[in-house]
Design an enzyme around this catalytic site. Structure first.
Site, PDB file in Angstrom:
ATOM      1  N   ARG A  75       0.736  -1.341   0.173  1.00 33.78           N
ATOM      2  CA  ARG A  75      -0.015  -0.089  -0.088  1.00 33.78           C
ATOM      3  C   ARG A  75       0.976   1.114   0.038  1.00 33.78           C
ATOM      4  O   ARG A  75       0.535   2.203  -0.785  1.00 33.78           O
ATOM      5  CB  ARG A  75      -0.878  -0.011   1.329  1.00 33.78           C
ATOM      6  CG  ARG A  75      -1.943  -0.947   1.127  1.00 33.78           C
ATOM      7  CD  ARG A  75      -2.826  -1.200   2.337  1.00 33.78           C
ATOM      8  NE  ARG A  75      -3.417   0.329   2.672  1.00 33.78           N
ATOM      9  CZ  ARG A  75      -4.020   0.439   3.939  1.00 33.78           C
ATOM     10  NH1 ARG A  75      -4.076  -0.643   5.027  1.00 33.78           N
ATOM     11  NH2 ARG A  75      -4.693   1.534   4.107  1.00 33.78           N
ATOM     12  N   VAL A 108      -4.967   7.390   5.613  1.00 35.06           N
ATOM     13  CA  VAL A 108      -3.727   7.374   5.956  1.00 35.06           C
ATOM     14  C   VAL A 108      -2.459   7.802   4.999  1.00 35.06           C
ATOM     15  O   VAL A 108      -1.516   7.424   5.284  1.00 35.06           O
ATOM     16  CB  VAL A 108      -3.389   5.911   6.874  1.00 35.06           C
ATOM     17  CG1 VAL A 108      -4.505   5.584   7.852  1.00 35.06           C
ATOM     18  CG2 VAL A 108      -3.636   4.921   5.607  1.00 35.06           C
ATOM     19  N   HIS A 124      -6.858   8.169  11.692  1.00 31.59           N
ATOM     20  CA  HIS A 124      -6.199   6.965  11.798  1.00 31.59           C
ATOM     21  C   HIS A 124      -4.853   6.702  11.584  1.00 31.59           C
ATOM     22  O   HIS A 124      -4.414   5.773  11.005  1.00 31.59           O
ATOM     23  CB  HIS A 124      -7.266   6.133  10.699  1.00 31.59           C
ATOM     24  CG  HIS A 124      -8.605   5.980  10.898  1.00 31.59           C
ATOM     25  ND1 HIS A 124      -9.612   5.721  10.055  1.00 31.59           N
ATOM     26  CD2 HIS A 124      -9.188   6.278  12.195  1.00 31.59           C
ATOM     27  CE1 HIS A 124     -10.687   5.931  10.565  1.00 31.59           C
ATOM     28  NE2 HIS A 124     -10.653   5.974  12.009  1.00 31.59           N
ATOM     29  N   CYS A 155      14.385  -1.185  20.790  1.00 31.64           N
ATOM     30  CA  CYS A 155      14.006  -2.324  21.626  1.00 31.64           C
ATOM     31  C   CYS A 155      14.303  -3.595  21.084  1.00 31.64           C
ATOM     32  O   CYS A 155      14.364  -4.666  21.482  1.00 31.64           O
ATOM     33  CB  CYS A 155      12.894  -2.165  22.577  1.00 31.64           C
ATOM     34  SG  CYS A 155      11.360  -2.450  21.708  1.00 31.64           S
TER      35      CYS A 155
HETATM   36  C1  BV8 Z   1     -12.357   1.926  18.209  1.00 27.43           C
HETATM   37  C2  BV8 Z   1      -6.419   2.697   9.227  1.00 27.43           C
HETATM   38  C3  BV8 Z   1     -12.499   1.237  20.386  1.00 27.43           C
HETATM   39  C4  BV8 Z   1      -5.770   1.330   9.120  1.00 27.43           C
HETATM   40  C5  BV8 Z   1      -8.723   2.205   9.678  1.00 27.43           C
HETATM   41  C6  BV8 Z   1     -18.903   1.807  17.667  1.00 27.43           C
HETATM   42  C7  BV8 Z   1     -18.163   2.746  18.296  1.00 27.43           C
HETATM   43  C8  BV8 Z   1     -16.543   2.432  18.451  1.00 27.43           C
HETATM   44  C9  BV8 Z   1     -16.108   1.690  17.744  1.00 27.43           C
HETATM   45  C10 BV8 Z   1     -17.015   0.721  16.922  1.00 27.43           C
HETATM   46  C11 BV8 Z   1     -18.370   0.911  16.862  1.00 27.43           C
HETATM   47  N1  BV8 Z   1     -18.908  -0.091  16.228  1.00 27.43           N
HETATM   48  C12 BV8 Z   1     -17.947  -0.813  15.709  1.00 27.43           C
HETATM   49  C13 BV8 Z   1     -16.752  -0.498  16.166  1.00 27.43           C
HETATM   50  C14 BV8 Z   1     -15.796  -1.016  15.895  1.00 27.43           C
HETATM   51  C15 BV8 Z   1     -14.964  -0.519  14.572  1.00 27.43           C
HETATM   52  C16 BV8 Z   1     -15.802  -0.242  13.514  1.00 27.43           C
HETATM   53  O1  BV8 Z   1     -15.973   0.973  13.184  1.00 27.43           O
HETATM   54  N2  BV8 Z   1     -16.026  -1.102  12.679  1.00 27.43           N
HETATM   55  C17 BV8 Z   1     -16.809  -0.997  11.534  1.00 27.43           C
HETATM   56  C18 BV8 Z   1     -16.336  -1.862  10.279  1.00 27.43           C
HETATM   57  C19 BV8 Z   1     -18.271  -1.444  11.750  1.00 27.43           C
HETATM   58  N3  BV8 Z   1     -14.029   0.848  14.884  1.00 27.43           N
HETATM   59  C20 BV8 Z   1     -12.889   0.596  15.536  1.00 27.43           C
HETATM   60  O2  BV8 Z   1     -12.211  -0.472  15.722  1.00 27.43           O
HETATM   61  C21 BV8 Z   1     -12.144   1.798  15.739  1.00 27.43           C
HETATM   62  N4  BV8 Z   1     -11.496   1.746  17.129  1.00 27.43           N
HETATM   63  O3  BV8 Z   1     -13.521   2.194  18.166  1.00 27.43           O
HETATM   64  O4  BV8 Z   1     -11.851   1.193  19.301  1.00 27.43           O
HETATM   65  C22 BV8 Z   1     -11.634   1.295  21.698  1.00 27.43           C
HETATM   66  C23 BV8 Z   1     -11.673   2.176  22.385  1.00 27.43           C
HETATM   67  C24 BV8 Z   1     -10.767   2.421  23.582  1.00 27.43           C
HETATM   68  C25 BV8 Z   1      -9.995   1.512  23.917  1.00 27.43           C
HETATM   69  C26 BV8 Z   1      -9.640   0.394  22.831  1.00 27.43           C
HETATM   70  C27 BV8 Z   1     -10.584   0.305  21.613  1.00 27.43           C
HETATM   71  C28 BV8 Z   1     -10.703   2.021  14.814  1.00 27.43           C
HETATM   72  C29 BV8 Z   1     -11.235   2.149  13.366  1.00 27.43           C
HETATM   73  C30 BV8 Z   1     -10.128   2.533  12.474  1.00 27.43           C
HETATM   74  C31 BV8 Z   1      -9.639   1.587  11.970  1.00 27.43           C
HETATM   75  N5  BV8 Z   1      -8.466   1.774  10.818  1.00 27.43           N
HETATM   76  N6  BV8 Z   1      -7.851   2.536   8.821  1.00 27.43           N
HETATM   77  C32 BV8 Z   1      -5.650   1.088   7.765  1.00 27.43           C
HETATM   78  O5  BV8 Z   1      -5.947   2.041   6.830  1.00 27.43           O
HETATM   79  O6  BV8 Z   1      -4.869   0.094   7.313  1.00 27.43           O
HETATM   80  S1  BV8 Z   1     -10.334   2.121   8.962  1.00 27.43           S
HETATM   81  C33 BV8 Z   1     -10.124   2.267   7.318  1.00 27.43           C
HETATM   82  O7  BV8 Z   1     -11.357   1.668   6.909  1.00 27.43           O
HETATM   83  C34 BV8 Z   1     -10.290   3.464   6.485  1.00 27.43           C
HETATM   84  O8  BV8 Z   1      -9.185   4.513   7.364  1.00 27.43           O
HETATM   85  C35 BV8 Z   1     -11.461   3.976   6.615  1.00 27.43           C
HETATM   86  O9  BV8 Z   1     -11.683   4.908   7.924  1.00 27.43           O
HETATM   87  C36 BV8 Z   1     -12.252   2.810   6.677  1.00 27.43           C
HETATM   88  C37 BV8 Z   1     -13.046   2.749   5.325  1.00 27.43           C
HETATM   89  O10 BV8 Z   1     -13.858   3.487   5.305  1.00 27.43           O
HETATM   90  P1  BV8 Z   1     -14.004   4.560   4.209  1.00 27.43           P
HETATM   91  O11 BV8 Z   1     -12.891   5.706   4.205  1.00 27.43           O
HETATM   92  O12 BV8 Z   1     -15.304   5.238   4.230  1.00 27.43           O
HETATM   93  O13 BV8 Z   1     -13.852   3.951   2.911  1.00 27.43           O
HETATM   94  P2  BV8 Z   1     -14.701   2.768   2.065  1.00 27.43           P
HETATM   95  O14 BV8 Z   1     -13.926   1.980   1.262  1.00 27.43           O
HETATM   96  O15 BV8 Z   1     -15.431   2.339   3.368  1.00 27.43           O
HETATM   97  O16 BV8 Z   1     -15.888   3.883   1.414  1.00 27.43           O
HETATM   98  C38 BV8 Z   1     -15.229   4.606   0.267  1.00 27.43           C
HETATM   99  C39 BV8 Z   1     -16.498   5.582  -0.012  1.00 27.43           C
HETATM  100  O17 BV8 Z   1     -16.256   6.504  -1.078  1.00 27.43           O
HETATM  101  C40 BV8 Z   1     -17.732   4.840  -0.483  1.00 27.43           C
HETATM  102  O18 BV8 Z   1     -18.738   5.318   0.095  1.00 27.43           O
HETATM  103  C41 BV8 Z   1     -17.664   4.924  -2.034  1.00 27.43           C
HETATM  104  O19 BV8 Z   1     -19.050   5.248  -2.898  1.00 27.43           O
HETATM  105  C42 BV8 Z   1     -16.930   6.397  -2.142  1.00 27.43           C
HETATM  106  N7  BV8 Z   1     -16.267   6.738  -3.218  1.00 27.43           N
HETATM  107  C43 BV8 Z   1     -15.694   5.975  -4.278  1.00 27.43           C
HETATM  108  N8  BV8 Z   1     -15.237   6.549  -5.089  1.00 27.43           N
HETATM  109  C44 BV8 Z   1     -15.369   7.738  -4.583  1.00 27.43           C
HETATM  110  C45 BV8 Z   1     -16.045   8.179  -3.506  1.00 27.43           C
HETATM  111  N9  BV8 Z   1     -16.362   9.150  -2.970  1.00 27.43           N
HETATM  112  C46 BV8 Z   1     -16.041  10.259  -3.516  1.00 27.43           C
HETATM  113  N10 BV8 Z   1     -15.348  10.290  -4.747  1.00 27.43           N
HETATM  114  C47 BV8 Z   1     -15.020   9.228  -5.435  1.00 27.43           C
HETATM  115  N11 BV8 Z   1     -14.166   9.279  -6.344  1.00 27.43           N
END
Ligand code: BV8
Length: 250
Positions: A75, A108, A124, A155
């Site tokens: 990536r 990121v 993130h 480390c």
């Molecule tokens: C946490 C870095 C708790 C890594 C990423 C409720 C509350 C809190 C947490 C949760 C909750 N429910 C569930 C959770 C857990 C989880 C979560 O949300 N899961 C989801 C799947 C249900 N959340 C977590 O785990 C978070 N941590 O809450 O921890 C905690 C608290 C205290 C102590 C310990 C723990 C952490 C979440 C972060 C994860 N890391 N990225 C890496 O990149 O490798 S997330 C990663 O996926 C991305 O960063 C991004 O955020 C996500 C993908 O989302 P999008 O960016 O929206 O991308 P996607 O492909 O989904 O969509 C693209 C969109 O673009 C589409 O709509 C498409 O139509 C559109 N599109 C396409 N082309 C275009 C376009 N738009 C415009 N123009 C275009 N040309």
């Protein structure tokens, strides 16, 4: 597509022209036109058989650090070859035209800063940085160290990418600043995100609860769409330049 075809009405442009504070949340859709695959895009080649959500976790790194490190190297290479696109550049222009502007990104790839955005919060983390998997401090491999993953020079534990994995907390100060910007803006723009990943996906509703106007820019419907005051159907690289243009023309 015309401005109206995108959903950019006179009402929207006059609100934007009068806005004191604009907060933007971006997702991987903003970088799609730079050639960086979104999380929903099918992965290609060697990575086609893996789900990103499965690889971007501490458990995956624990189980197979080599595989996860190599996925991030793949990536990183994509990101190195990517250039900011007109969507990134329009947000730079937006920042210059609005008194108070904050860009919170889930991405990121660092492309917003490379485009020239200044007030950016990387919710993130950043894939181009590494950190020690034990001490958590930022660290880079020793020059010439080709081991996979490379050891922390301090480390000796494995280095890992400096990103927030699923199941990990976002940096508290960063998310608090994003929340505050959501609560204190006139307009909240959600661009290129599927609005599925929390807690980032809670920011738009936090803004709406504080009275902000909610604008979504996305080619597809998302769970946010029914709550948006304006839905601009299209790609970020097409819609955002037109939106910013509307700010220019008196
Ligand atoms: C946490 C870095 C708790 C890594 C990423 C409720 C509350 C809190 C947490 C949760 C909750 N429910 C569930 C959770 C857990 C989880 C979560 O949300 N899961 C989801 C799947 C249900 N959340 C977590 O785990 C978070 N941590 O809450 O921890 C905690 C608290 C205290 C102590 C310990 C723990 C952490 C979440 C972060 C994860 N890391 N990225 C890496 O990149 O490798 S997330 C990663 O996926 C991305 O960063 C991004 O955020 C996500 C993908 O989302 P999008 O960016 O929206 O991308 P996607 O492909 O989904 O969509 C693209 C969109 O673009 C589409 O709509 C498409 O139509 C559109 N599109 C396409 N082309 C275009 C376009 N738009 C415009 N123009 C275009 N040309």
């Amino acid at each position: 597509m015309s401005d109206a075809g995108m959903g950019i009405t006179n009402a929207l442009t006059s609100v934007l022209r009068g806005a004191r504070g604009v907060t933007v949340l971006t997702g991987s859709g903003v970088s799609a036109e730079s050639g960086v695959p979104t999380f929903r895009d099918a992965q290609t080649g060697l990575w086609a058989r893996y789900e990103p959500q499965e690889l971007a976790t501490p458990e995956a790194f624990e189980r197979d650090p080599r595989l996860v490190w190599e996925w991030y190297q793949w990536r990183r290479d994509l990101v190195r070859q990517a250039e900011p696109n007109p969507g990134h550049r329009a947000l730079v222009e937006f920042e210059r035209r609005v008194p108070t502007f904050l860009l919170a990104t889930q991405n990121v790839d660092g492309l917003h800063r490379r485009a020239g955005s200044e007030n950016v919060l990387e919710l993130h983390g950043n894939i181009m940085r590494s950190k020690c998997s034990v001490e958590g401090v930022e660290a880079e491999p020793r020059t010439g160290d080709e081991s996979v993953p490379p050891p922390c020079p301090g480390c000796g534990a494995f280095l890992r990418p400096d990103v927030v994995w699923f199941g990990e907390a976002l940096p508290e100060d960063v998310f608090a600043a994003a929340s505050e910007a959501a609560r204190n803006c006139d307009v909240f723009l959600s661009v290129g995100t599927s609005s599925l990943v929390y807690p980032a996906a809670s920011l738009p509703s936090e803004a709406a609860r504080s009275g902000a106007m909610l604008v979504e820019v996305n080619p597809d419907d998302t769970p946010l769409t029914p709550h948006a005051d304006y839905t601009l159907r299209g790609r970020a690289g097409e819609v955002l330049p037109v939106l910013v243009d509307a700010l220019r023309t008196p």
